[in-house]
Design an enzyme around this catalytic site. Structure first.
Site, mmCIF file in Angstrom:
data_model
loop_
_atom_site.group_PDB
_atom_site.id
_atom_site.type_symbol
_atom_site.label_atom_id
_atom_site.label_comp_id
_atom_site.label_asym_id
_atom_site.label_seq_id
_atom_site.Cartn_x
_atom_site.Cartn_y
_atom_site.Cartn_z
ATOM 1 N N GLU A 13 1.001 -1.190 0.077
ATOM 2 C CA GLU A 13 -0.138 0.169 -0.072
ATOM 3 C C GLU A 13 0.764 1.196 -0.091
ATOM 4 O OE1 GLU A 13 -3.605 -0.236 1.839
ATOM 5 O OE2 GLU A 13 -3.767 -2.303 1.718
HETATM 6 N N1 CAA Z 1 -6.338 11.777 -3.735
HETATM 7 C C1 CAA Z 1 -6.807 12.057 -5.152
HETATM 8 N N2 CAA Z 1 -5.973 12.305 -6.168
HETATM 9 C C2 CAA Z 1 -4.615 11.992 -6.041
HETATM 10 C C3 CAA Z 1 -4.133 11.575 -4.771
HETATM 11 C C4 CAA Z 1 -4.965 11.528 -3.769
HETATM 12 N N3 CAA Z 1 -4.590 10.916 -2.626
HETATM 13 N N4 CAA Z 1 -2.677 11.535 -5.073
HETATM 14 C C5 CAA Z 1 -2.353 11.688 -6.319
HETATM 15 N N5 CAA Z 1 -3.655 12.138 -6.941
HETATM 16 C C6 CAA Z 1 -4.145 12.550 -8.301
HETATM 17 C C7 CAA Z 1 -3.152 13.799 -8.663
HETATM 18 O O1 CAA Z 1 -4.047 14.952 -8.142
HETATM 19 C C8 CAA Z 1 -3.207 13.868 -10.129
HETATM 20 O O2 CAA Z 1 -4.200 13.958 -10.698
HETATM 21 P P1 CAA Z 1 -4.366 15.330 -11.662
HETATM 22 O O3 CAA Z 1 -3.338 15.769 -12.594
HETATM 23 O O4 CAA Z 1 -5.725 15.304 -12.345
HETATM 24 O O5 CAA Z 1 -4.421 16.338 -10.496
HETATM 25 C C9 CAA Z 1 -2.956 12.229 -10.291
HETATM 26 O O6 CAA Z 1 -3.361 11.569 -9.357
HETATM 27 C C10 CAA Z 1 -1.361 12.124 -10.477
HETATM 28 O O7 CAA Z 1 -0.626 12.257 -9.442
HETATM 29 P P2 CAA Z 1 0.897 12.551 -9.349
HETATM 30 O O8 CAA Z 1 1.276 13.538 -10.281
HETATM 31 O O9 CAA Z 1 1.456 12.831 -7.838
HETATM 32 O O10 CAA Z 1 1.508 10.994 -9.828
HETATM 33 P P3 CAA Z 1 2.695 10.424 -9.565
HETATM 34 O O11 CAA Z 1 2.904 9.457 -10.629
HETATM 35 O O12 CAA Z 1 3.807 11.551 -9.294
HETATM 36 O O13 CAA Z 1 2.687 9.652 -8.310
HETATM 37 C C11 CAA Z 1 2.113 8.414 -6.446
HETATM 38 C C12 CAA Z 1 1.968 9.464 -7.217
HETATM 39 C C13 CAA Z 1 1.775 9.162 -5.026
HETATM 40 C C14 CAA Z 1 3.865 8.167 -6.238
HETATM 41 C C15 CAA Z 1 1.326 6.957 -6.532
HETATM 42 O O14 CAA Z 1 1.881 6.665 -7.736
HETATM 43 C C16 CAA Z 1 1.565 5.848 -5.673
HETATM 44 O O15 CAA Z 1 0.853 6.203 -4.537
HETATM 45 N N6 CAA Z 1 2.243 5.012 -5.880
HETATM 46 C C17 CAA Z 1 2.249 3.927 -4.711
HETATM 47 C C18 CAA Z 1 1.197 2.945 -5.296
HETATM 48 C C19 CAA Z 1 0.783 1.967 -4.012
HETATM 49 O O16 CAA Z 1 0.573 2.545 -3.165
HETATM 50 N N7 CAA Z 1 0.543 0.674 -4.536
HETATM 51 C C20 CAA Z 1 0.145 -0.199 -3.504
HETATM 52 C C21 CAA Z 1 -0.657 -1.313 -4.030
HETATM 53 S S1 CAA Z 1 -1.974 -1.787 -3.443
HETATM 54 C C22 CAA Z 1 -1.733 -3.078 -2.272
HETATM 55 O O17 CAA Z 1 -0.449 -2.972 -1.922
HETATM 56 C C23 CAA Z 1 -2.832 -3.608 -1.778
HETATM 57 C C24 CAA Z 1 -2.727 -4.709 -1.267
HETATM 58 O O18 CAA Z 1 -2.952 -5.952 -1.743
HETATM 59 C C25 CAA Z 1 -2.205 -4.661 0.342
#
Ligand code: CAA
Length: 380
Positions: free
Chosen positions: A363
């Site tokens: 996550e």
């Molecule tokens: N809420 C709403 N929108 C969001 C957001 C949030 N918390 N975070 C980002 N966004 C939106 C941004 O506003 C943007 O949209 P707009 O351009 O329309 O404004 C879009 O998402 C892209 O955001 P970023 O430019 O910030 O994207 P990025 O590529 O730089 O990276 C990141 C964002 C936070 C690093 C994201 O890629 C991330 O969270 N990565 C980790 C993924 C993860 O947690 N994976 C876990 C897998 S699931 C799992 O583990 C489950 C399981 O089985 C246990």
């Protein structure tokens, strides 16, 4: 902030504590050794209402607050983090996601079964080449009018083979980058949907983690969640709440390890006295307690933020970052306090140490949490 727990909170916490001790503890070592999914225990947790705690009662959910959810997560995780991740994914990624962003028909058809444990859910975002970099989705869903055709591979999926319904994130329009991503509800057994290899993991070995393969899977249009292009935001919003659940899991692993180490130190003797009388051990316990208390405050604050309607992206990320570090450090020290016995399965702390590591990875890794936190700090 007022974290004064209500009668209901205490009742649900005690129910989870009792369940963990009577139902999870007896077979936990065996399930860990043989990577056996706790099917019977999951069914009972469904009956107790632990699988759809925060969802709307209209769809079988408990209508409870996030504080109740983190209390349950902590108690279950003290004993069995494999069982608690099943609870966490089903509650915060699948049920919450559907309850908040699904339409009535989707909730009627899927959520009612997921909240009660009649069915189990999985959340499918990660791919072989899109883990932390979640916008780089290679899985595609091509719009064919009344349905989409889904192709690709998902990796490290919790409840991979045991789930009935899968929330799958896929790219529908590559030109639009993250704004061309959608989330779909996919049913097990649909043509072209295959369950891939089961991962042989370091920890949380009772939870079942698989890759999934989609080969020309026909997904009806009514199974898309939200407006066209909402999928990435759906994933991010859902994961923000999921991180509170994993922070509570980490807190539970830390408190479980601490309690075992504390109790052991009061009975194990060395140099003529119980080892807790040696300052080297007593100070370790003091550090563990202090860190766990700080982690608990952060977990409660993020849950409270969510319940109050405040933004919880940062408080949830910070709680996960800190609590997972505390889980790792505390479980390593708990093994150390147990000495040779700590390295042996029957004393439980080695499992908690192995389980702790995943809380710094799934996550969103600790590094991803730092991205989320630092970007918000610098934006404000
Ligand atoms: N809420 C709403 N929108 C969001 C957001 C949030 N918390 N975070 C980002 N966004 C939106 C941004 O506003 C943007 O949209 P707009 O351009 O329309 O404004 C879009 O998402 C892209 O955001 P970023 O430019 O910030 O994207 P990025 O590529 O730089 O990276 C990141 C964002 C936070 C690093 C994201 O890629 C991330 O969270 N990565 C980790 C993924 C993860 O947690 N994976 C876990 C897998 S699931 C799992 O583990 C489950 C399981 O089985 C246990």
């Amino acid at each position: 902030m007022d974290f004064g727990l209500t009668e209901e909170h205490l009742m649900i916490r005690d129910a989870a504590r009792d369940f963990a001790r009577t139902e999870l503890l007896p077979g936990v070592i065996e399930r860990d050794t043989h990577q056996r999914f706790p099917a019977e225990q999951v069914k009972k947790m469904g009956e107790l209402g632990f699988l759809g705690m925060m969802a709307d009662p209209k769809y079988g959910g408990g209508g409870m607050d996030t504080i109740s959810y983190v209390l349950v997560m902590e108690e279950l995780s003290k004993i069995d983090a494999s069982a608690s991740v099943i609870v966490s994914v089903n509650n915060s990624l699948v049920c919450w996601g559907l309850d908040t962003y699904g339409n009535d028909a989707q909730k009627e058809k899927y959520l009612t079964k997921l909240t009660t444990g009649e069915s189990i859910g999985a959340f499918c975002l990660s791919e072989p080449e899109a883990g932390s970099d979640a916008t780089s989705q290679k899985t595609t869903a091509i719009d064919k009018g009344d349905h989409y055709v889904l192709n690709g591979t998902k990796n490290w999926i919790t409840n991979g083979s045991t789930a009935d319904y899968y929330l799958v994130i896929a790219q529908t329009d590559r030109e639009k980058k993250h704004r061309g991503i959608n989330a779909f509800i996919v049913e097990k057994g649909w043509d072209g949907f295959e369950i891939g290899v089961k991962e042989d993991k370091l920890g949380i070995r009772g939870s079942d983690t698989h890759s999934l393969i989609f080969n020309d899977v026909k997904v009806p249009k009514e199974n898309r969640i939200g407006e066209d292009g909402f999928g990435f935001k759906f994933a991010m919003k859902t994961l923000s709440g999921g991180r509170i659940g994993i922070a509570a899991q980490a807190l539970g692993i830390a408190s479980g390890a601490y309690e075992l180490a504390r109790d052991y130190s009061k009975v194990r003797k060395a140099f003529g006295t119980e080892i807790c009388n040696h300052q080297a051990i007593a100070f370790k316990l003091a550090d563990m307690y202090t860190n766990i208390t700080a982690a608990r405050h952060m977990v409660m604050q993020s849950a409270w933020d969510k319940d109050m309607g405040n933004n919880y992206d940062v408080s949830g990320a910070a709680a996960k970052l800190f609590a997972s570090q505390v889980a790792m450090e505390t479980s390593v020290e708990a093994v150390q306090i147990h000495g040779g016995n700590g390295y042996v399965k029957e004393y439980h702390v080695e499992r908690l140490m192995r389980d702790a590591k995943i809380t710094q990875i799934y996550e969103g890794t600790s590094e991803i949490q730092k991205i989320v936190i630092s970007r918000a700090l610098l934006r404000d």
